[in-house]
Design an enzyme around this catalytic site. Structure first.
Site, PDB file in Angstrom:
ATOM      1  CG  ASP A   1      -6.469  -5.820  13.904  1.00 52.21           C
ATOM      2  OD1 ASP A   1      -5.715  -5.156  14.645  1.00 52.21           O
ATOM      3  OD2 ASP A   1      -7.296  -5.302  13.136  1.00 52.21           O
TER       4      ASP A   1
ATOM      5  CG  ASN B   1      -0.254  -0.050   2.516  1.00 51.57           C
ATOM      6  OD1 ASN B   1       0.463   0.879   2.866  1.00 51.57           O
ATOM      7  ND2 ASN B   1      -0.411  -1.153   3.254  1.00 51.57           N
TER       8      ASN B   1
ATOM      9  CE  LYS C   1     -11.069   0.785  10.449  1.00 54.44           C
ATOM     10  NZ  LYS C   1     -10.318   1.547   9.465  1.00 54.44           N
TER      11      LYS C   1
HETATM   12  N1  CTP Z   1      -4.092  -2.838  12.186  1.00 57.27           N
HETATM   13  C1  CTP Z   1      -3.251  -3.800  12.712  1.00 57.27           C
HETATM   14  N2  CTP Z   1      -3.167  -5.031  12.117  1.00 57.27           N
HETATM   15  C2  CTP Z   1      -3.893  -5.308  11.038  1.00 57.27           C
HETATM   16  C3  CTP Z   1      -4.763  -4.330  10.491  1.00 57.27           C
HETATM   17  C4  CTP Z   1      -4.827  -3.102  11.092  1.00 57.27           C
HETATM   18  O1  CTP Z   1      -2.573  -3.529  13.703  1.00 57.27           O
HETATM   19  N3  CTP Z   1      -3.785  -6.525  10.508  1.00 57.27           N
HETATM   20  C5  CTP Z   1      -4.185  -1.546  12.887  1.00 57.27           C
HETATM   21  C6  CTP Z   1      -3.594  -0.375  12.128  1.00 57.27           C
HETATM   22  O2  CTP Z   1      -2.229  -0.206  12.437  1.00 57.27           O
HETATM   23  C7  CTP Z   1      -4.440   0.776  12.670  1.00 57.27           C
HETATM   24  C8  CTP Z   1      -5.786   0.132  12.943  1.00 57.27           C
HETATM   25  O3  CTP Z   1      -5.549  -1.263  13.043  1.00 57.27           O
HETATM   26  O4  CTP Z   1      -3.955   1.232  13.898  1.00 57.27           O
HETATM   27  C9  CTP Z   1      -6.808   0.367  11.870  1.00 57.27           C
HETATM   28  O5  CTP Z   1      -6.279   0.035  10.606  1.00 57.27           O
HETATM   29  P1  CTP Z   1      -7.081   0.366   9.293  1.00 57.27           P
HETATM   30  O6  CTP Z   1      -6.274  -0.054   8.117  1.00 57.27           O
HETATM   31  O7  CTP Z   1      -7.609   1.758   9.363  1.00 57.27           O
HETATM   32  O8  CTP Z   1      -8.370  -0.551   9.433  1.00 57.27           O
HETATM   33  P2  CTP Z   1      -8.625  -2.066   9.323  1.00 57.27           P
HETATM   34  O9  CTP Z   1      -8.782  -2.619  10.705  1.00 57.27           O
HETATM   35  O10 CTP Z   1      -7.575  -2.707   8.500  1.00 57.27           O
HETATM   36  O11 CTP Z   1     -10.035  -2.099   8.626  1.00 57.27           O
HETATM   37  P3  CTP Z   1     -10.461  -1.605   7.138  1.00 57.27           P
HETATM   38  O12 CTP Z   1      -9.295  -1.946   6.249  1.00 57.27           O
HETATM   39  O13 CTP Z   1     -11.658  -2.405   6.863  1.00 57.27           O
HETATM   40  O14 CTP Z   1     -10.734  -0.139   7.228  1.00 57.27           O
END
Ligand code: CTP
Length: 404
Positions: free
Chosen positions: A307, A212, A340
């Site tokens: 996560d 990304n 979240k």
């Molecule tokens: N995050 C994490 N591990 C993952 C995915 C996300 O630690 N596998 C953490 C990111 O570092 C951030 C938070 O979760 O602090 C939210 O990440 P974000 O990308 O905004 O959201 P997602 O949980 O991935 O959900 P979506 O992609 O559906 O928005």
């Protein structure tokens, strides 16, 4: 005026640049806030402003000469380099940056800088081509790696008639930086912090990955601010060209799984900030050899990554005291962020809009919305104005200090 500069002692090293004229105002503003300022001027600086002016404004002796008998019987360069709380080189010419990067000390200013054990802050000022010259940029990287903070020059019209990045930052910006720095100094001493940052790359085959656009700038700025506040900080970083902040333990990782493992192994910690843009999925299998064009159209099956934020927030007894996440959104920012916060059971979320028009991913600015969940589950919200990622980091660390 509330100020964190009161009774601070600042050694201002003025080198040869037209921006030296700004030092007159800088010294006045610093003294207005209760700081004591001593000036060291290079020979070239004295071509632009006089020691007499700086003596009058600082109400202190101005130092110019490494070989001055009186100053050196008192070991002037050693004393000067040790008695200040902080050394500010402003303006820093290309030449003075080069000398500092390579350890040359042929005058009082450069010798003081070599002999110091105090934080050094540098505000460069030069012609835009000189600033962009790879030699200068390499010197800047060397200095950053050694923990010297660079107040990047601003863009605009230059005294030489050219336009570009090279103007010394304004006095107000220097004061703002110093206020932040003194406010946070040592406030988190004895605390341990872990920050995740940057993108993750999920391999498809030996040469390709799913990734990304995250630059890691925000996470790096947070790690740096935590370290500056005295926290023992580990930065778990996905692939990014950002220069690692000095004083931070860096763990480089590639994939989400590696990031998870590195984060968990950096615990226990008091504070965890998950700023990384972690890939939500990874390819189920990684081809051993490069997938070739002539083959059947590849079908990629994705499996979900664990996560990290949710895992850390759910650690039970080993849970860090403060677990902070980000919410990278492109629409309904606050709603998604609230969901979240509840789903991941972290304490705070910094929600930011990373839509294509915002310039957040890869840019130097961020506009965040802070959601904080209190003890009784009540969520409070605060909208922060658009600011640099450094300022977001400093403000966040200010909040962390209050909370701990
Ligand atoms: N995050 C994490 N591990 C993952 C995915 C996300 O630690 N596998 C953490 C990111 O570092 C951030 C938070 O979760 O602090 C939210 O990440 P974000 O990308 O905004 O959201 P997602 O949980 O991935 O959900 P979506 O992609 O559906 O928005």
């Amino acid at each position: 005026m509330t100020t964190h500069l009161k009774n601070k002692s600042i050694l201002l090293i003025i080198t040869g640049s037209i921006a030296a004229y700004k030092c007159a105002d800088l010294v006045r503003r610093l003294r207005e806030r209760g700081a004591a300022v001593k000036c060291v001027m290079t020979q070239s600086a004295q071509e632009f402003i006089t020691p007499l002016l700086m003596t009058s404004l600082s109400q202190q002796q101005v130092y110019t000469d490494l070989w001055s008998l009186k100053d050196e019987t008192e070991m002037g360069h050693i004393r000067l380099s040790r008695e200040a709380d902080l050394i500010l080189v402003a303006p820093a010419s290309a030449h003075s940056l080069a000398k500092l990067a390579h350890g040359l000390c042929d005058d009082l200013a450069s010798t003081v800088l070599m002999a110091t054990d105090k934080p050094v802050i540098v505000a460069p000022a030069m012609n835009p081509m000189m600033w962009l010259n790879p030699a200068t940029q390499d010197n800047v990287t060397i200095l950053q790696q050694r923990g010297i903070d660079i107040l990047n020059p601003a863009e605009g019209d230059m005294a030489c008639g050219e336009t570009g990045a090279g103007r010394m930052v304004e006095v107000a910006d220097i004061l703002h930086y110093l206020e932040n720095r003194f406010q946070l100094q040592q406030a988190l001493k004895g605390k341990r912090a872990v920050v995740t940052s940057g993108p993750t790359y999920e391999a498809l085959d030996p040469v390709r990955f799913i990734g990304n656009f995250s630059s890691g700038k925000q996470g790096y700025a947070i790690a740096k601010a935590l370290a500056m506040a005295g926290a023992e900080t580990t930065l778990v970083s996905g692939p990014t060209p950002e220069t690692p902040p000095a004083g931070v333990r860096l763990r480089r990782v590639m994939s989400a799984n590696e990031m998870l493992e590195a984060t968990l192994s950096a615990l226990p910690a008091d504070i965890v900030v998950c700023a990384a843009a972690v890939a939500d999925w990874r390819p189920e299998t990684v081809a051993a050899d490069k997938i070739k064009k002539g083959m059947a159209k590849p079908q990629i099956t994705l499996v979900e990554n664990e996560d990290i934020l949710k895992t850390v927030a759910g650690l039970g007894k080993k849970r860090p005291q403060l677990v902070i996440g980000f919410a990278a959104e492109t629409a309904n920012v606050r709603d998604h962020a609230r969901k979240k916060l509840l789903a991941k059971k972290c304490d705070w979320i910094l929600a930011n809009d990373v839509g294509s028009g915002t310039g957040t991913f890869g840019g130097d600015f961020n506009t965040v919305h802070l959601l904080q969940q209190g003890k009784g589950g009540k969520i409070s919200e605060a909208a922060w104005p658009k600011m640099t990622k450094q300022d977001v980091a400093a403000k966040l660390v200010g909040e962390i200090v209050k909370a701990l």
